[in-house]
Design a protein around this motif. Structure first.
Motif: not given
Length: 185
Positions: A145-154, A36-45, A12-21
């Motif tokens: 080059i300016y690099i952008i994602c959802h929150s700044g982590r990727r 083992e990290i159980q996640a539902t965020d498709k972009g987390f892989t 149920g968590l979205a970027c950047p929270m899965p990486i933070v945890k």
């Protein structure tokens, strides 16, 4: 089936929270132990693979059960320095002013295809984080080059990868598309 020493619930968590945890939990493990990290965020892989590579941990794979992704990560030995070379940031407000001024900019969007297709800044180059290392040759190493994602982590991870490949002027846009209020396509 991979046997984990510890399980982290990031459902149920979205970027950047899965990486933070994940980052926080990995500090509790000993070298060689598996998380083992159980996640539902498709972009987390892609995020997890890039983060593991940059920190010296071993990405073991992902098992999928419906909408649930079970990611496995083995703790490496000595922790690698995550910010061996610092990446400059630009605030979203300052970046938006640059975009709206119509000055020529080189912008790289590193979100996953689904996120990009939903809405993106006109004229950006799209290379998902997991493909940046292979496809960075599509960009000019001398451009700013300016690099952008959802929150700044990727985008920070992409910038680190590109800097190691010889890109001289990479700038991380923080916080990213999550808070973007400018034009989109």
């Amino acid at each position: 089936m991979i046997q984990a020493n510890v399980v982290l619930d990031a459902k149920g968590l979205a970027c950047p929270m899965p990486i933070v945890k994940t980052k926080k939990k990995m500090k509790d493990l000993k070298a060689g132990e598996v998380l083992e990290i159980q996640a539902t965020d498709k972009g987390f892989t892609a995020d997890l693979q890039a983060w593991a590579k940059s920190t010296g941990h071993q990405y073991l794979g992902t098992e999928t059960e419906g909408d649930l992704f079970r990611h496995f990560l083995r703790r490496g030995g000595e922790p690698a320095s995550e910010s061996a070379s610092s990446i400059p940031d630009i605030s979203l407000d300052t970046f938006k002013q640059k975009v709206e001024s119509d000055e020529p900019l080189h912008i790289l969007d590193v979100r996953e295809a689904e996120e990009y297709e939903e809405a993106h800044i006109p004229g950006v180059v799209h290379i998902p984080l997991g493909e940046v290392e292979k496809r960075s040759s599509e960009l000019n190493k001398d451009d700013e080059i300016y690099i952008i994602c959802h929150s700044g982590r990727r985008s920070e991870m992409a910038a680190q990868t590109m800097k190691k490949q010889g890109f001289k002027k990479v700038i991380n846009v923080v916080p990213g598309m999550r808070d973007w209020t400018g034009k989109t396509e």
